[in-house]
Design a protein around this motif. Structure first.
Motif, short mmCIF file in Angstrom:
data_model
loop_
_atom_site.label_atom_id
_atom_site.label_comp_id
_atom_site.label_asym_id
_atom_site.label_seq_id
_atom_site.Cartn_x
_atom_site.Cartn_y
_atom_site.Cartn_z
N ASP A 1 1.46 7.05 38.63
CA ASP A 1 2.47 6.96 39.69
C ASP A 1 2.75 5.49 39.96
O ASP A 1 1.91 4.77 40.50
CB ASP A 1 1.95 7.66 40.96
N LEU A 2 3.94 5.04 39.56
CA LEU A 2 4.28 3.63 39.74
C LEU A 2 5.17 3.40 40.96
O LEU A 2 5.67 2.29 41.17
CB LEU A 2 4.96 3.08 38.48
N LEU B 1 4.02 -5.98 44.72
CA LEU B 1 4.19 -4.89 43.76
C LEU B 1 3.68 -5.32 42.39
O LEU B 1 3.00 -4.57 41.68
CB LEU B 1 5.67 -4.49 43.67
N ASN B 2 4.01 -6.56 42.03
CA ASN B 2 3.57 -7.11 40.75
C ASN B 2 2.04 -7.19 40.70
O ASN B 2 1.42 -6.89 39.68
CB ASN B 2 4.21 -8.49 40.59
N ASP C 1 5.69 7.76 36.31
CA ASP C 1 6.62 8.16 37.36
C ASP C 1 7.11 6.88 38.03
O ASP C 1 6.36 6.22 38.76
CB ASP C 1 5.92 9.08 38.37
N MET C 2 8.36 6.53 37.76
CA MET C 2 8.89 5.22 38.13
C MET C 2 9.51 5.22 39.52
O MET C 2 10.04 6.25 39.96
CB MET C 2 9.95 4.79 37.12
N ASP D 1 11.28 -4.78 40.51
CA ASP D 1 9.98 -5.35 40.12
C ASP D 1 9.13 -4.52 39.17
O ASP D 1 8.79 -4.97 38.09
CB ASP D 1 9.18 -5.65 41.40
N VAL D 2 8.80 -3.30 39.59
CA VAL D 2 7.85 -2.52 38.80
C VAL D 2 8.48 -2.09 37.47
O VAL D 2 7.83 -2.13 36.42
CB VAL D 2 7.34 -1.30 39.60
N SER D 3 9.74 -1.69 37.52
CA SER D 3 10.41 -1.27 36.29
C SER D 3 10.47 -2.43 35.30
O SER D 3 10.26 -2.26 34.09
CB SER D 3 11.83 -0.79 36.59
N LEU D 4 10.74 -3.62 35.81
CA LEU D 4 10.79 -4.79 34.93
C LEU D 4 9.40 -5.12 34.38
O LEU D 4 9.28 -5.56 33.23
CB LEU D 4 11.38 -5.99 35.68
#
Lengths: 129, 256
Positions: free
Chosen positions: B54-55, B110-111, B132-133, B139-142
């Motif tokens: 879970d992101l 987040l990073n 799970d995006m 940030d997280v997707s990148l």
């Protein structure tokens, strides 16, 4: 062996990739106190992993960095020590320091929008080749 | 000099995972968690080794879908931490550490969470890691695009809504620019209205997006959240099977 092992692995992975000749005179590790890393366990894991990776480091030293927080909402700055926290909360922060936002608020304005300015976790402060 | 050593462990921790499927959308509330969870269950039911990460750090929900009580359960610790096993899926989530409390986080935080979880989690050997995006490409997707450098097959989720059309097309274009091969688009008929499903699907086809399946509207789904056994009996789970086999085909695990 607790998760200090995984943190030691990160340091050794860095040295494996970035240390030419796999030899260093000294490595200085920064330990942010917020994460309550057990220095003895980390040190044991680090020395074991360095041997396995065939990396020779003459001296490993640790610099303890006290945690400092700053509220982004009101600008208040404060210090916090893990031993002042409830044991369960300290454990959560040990795994993921950002979990602190789930349990603490700014003592002055009550905001959860604060930052860990210093003393979060592990850093490599210096490598003397 | 101050170096963050965690970055040097992420690739090592992921090295025994064959395929990564980030379940993405540009828009929030389209059903990514539902689809991530059902896809994970389906792949596990077919016999693959699967973990689900879970992101969505500020609003993690995977544990609720699977009925995991994060106030009681903690990942096991042994030279790192292990995903919590449930229904043959390994689950990792920040919720194990935030205990469902509100957790507002800015970009740098987040990073940090991303690097911390990815550098200490021992995934072991896996066929699939389903991600799970959070919505959008921030940030997280990148970070996923930065650190997951191989075998990355995004699955794009859209609702059956006109509002989802442009964001979905844009996300698809971005994936192509990044030289990624999306598995395709899944239209979640449970969000929006089925009356314009055809319009949404036809627009995607015109724009070159491949619609690989749809999730049927299922009133029962809401009632069985938290029960993996009951989730398997829903129309939504039946719908996801087609997506599952398409995912297997695209990632070259099986031929259709």
């Amino acid at each position: 062996m607790v998760h200090e092992w995984a943190l030691a692995e990160s340091i050794v992975n860095y040295l494996s990739l970035e240390l030419p000749g796999k030899k260093a005179e000294k490595v200085v590790i920064g330990l942010g106190r917020l994460q309550s890393i057990e220095q003895d366990i980390l040190d044991f894991a680090l020395r074991e992993l360095l041997v396995q990776a065939d990396i020779h480091v003459e001296e490993i030293t640790y610099v303890i960095i006290e945690p400092k927080l700053r509220c982004r909402a009101c600008g208040y700055e404060w210090k916090i020590l893990p031993e002042e926290l409830n044991e369960e909360i300290a454990e959560m922060i040990h795994f993921v320091p950002e979990a602190i936002h789930s349990f603490l608020t700014c003592p002055r304005c009550g905001s959860r929008d604060f930052e860990i300015e210093e003393g979060r976790g592990i850093t490599i402060v210096e490598v003397i080749k | 000099m101050s170096i963050d050593p965690r970055e040097y462990s992420i690739q090592m921790k992921l090295k025994d995972i064959s395929t990564f499927i980030p379940v993405m959308s540009y828009k929030g509330g389209v059903g990514k968690t539902t689809i991530s969870t059902l896809l994970s269950l389906c792949l596990a039911d077919v016999g693959y080794s699967v973990s689900l990460l879970d992101l969505d750090f500020t609003n993690p929900c995977v544990h609720r879908m699977l009925g995991i009580d994060v106030k009681k359960l903690m990942p096991k610790e042994e030279k790192g931490i292990f995903p919590v096993e449930i229904e043959n899926i390994g689950v990792m989530s920040i919720a194990f550490f935030t205990k469902d409390n509100p957790t507002p986080l800015r970009g740098a935080e987040l990073n940090d969470v991303f690097k911390e979880l990815l550098s200490i989690t021992a995934w072991g050997k896996l066929d699939f890691l389903i991600l799970d995006m959070p919505p959008g490409l921030s940030d997280v997707s990148l970070d996923v695009l930065k650190y997951f450098k191989r075998d990355l097959y995004p699955l794009i989720v859209s609702s059956s809504s006109r509002l989802a059309i442009v964001p979905t097309i844009n996300l698809f274009k971005l994936m192509k620019e990044l030289k990624l091969s999306p598995i395709g688009v899944v239209i979640n008929g449970g969000i929006g209205t089925m009356s314009i499903y055809r319009e949404v699907a036809e627009t995607y086809l015109r724009e070159g997006l491949e619609v690989i399946g749809s999730i049927e509207k299922d009133e029962k789904l809401e009632e069985v959240i938290g029960s993996p056994m009951e989730l398997r009996r829903t129309l939504a789970y039946a719908s996801i099977k087609k997506v599952c086999f398409r995912a297997l085909s695209t990632t070259k695990k099986v031929a259709l």
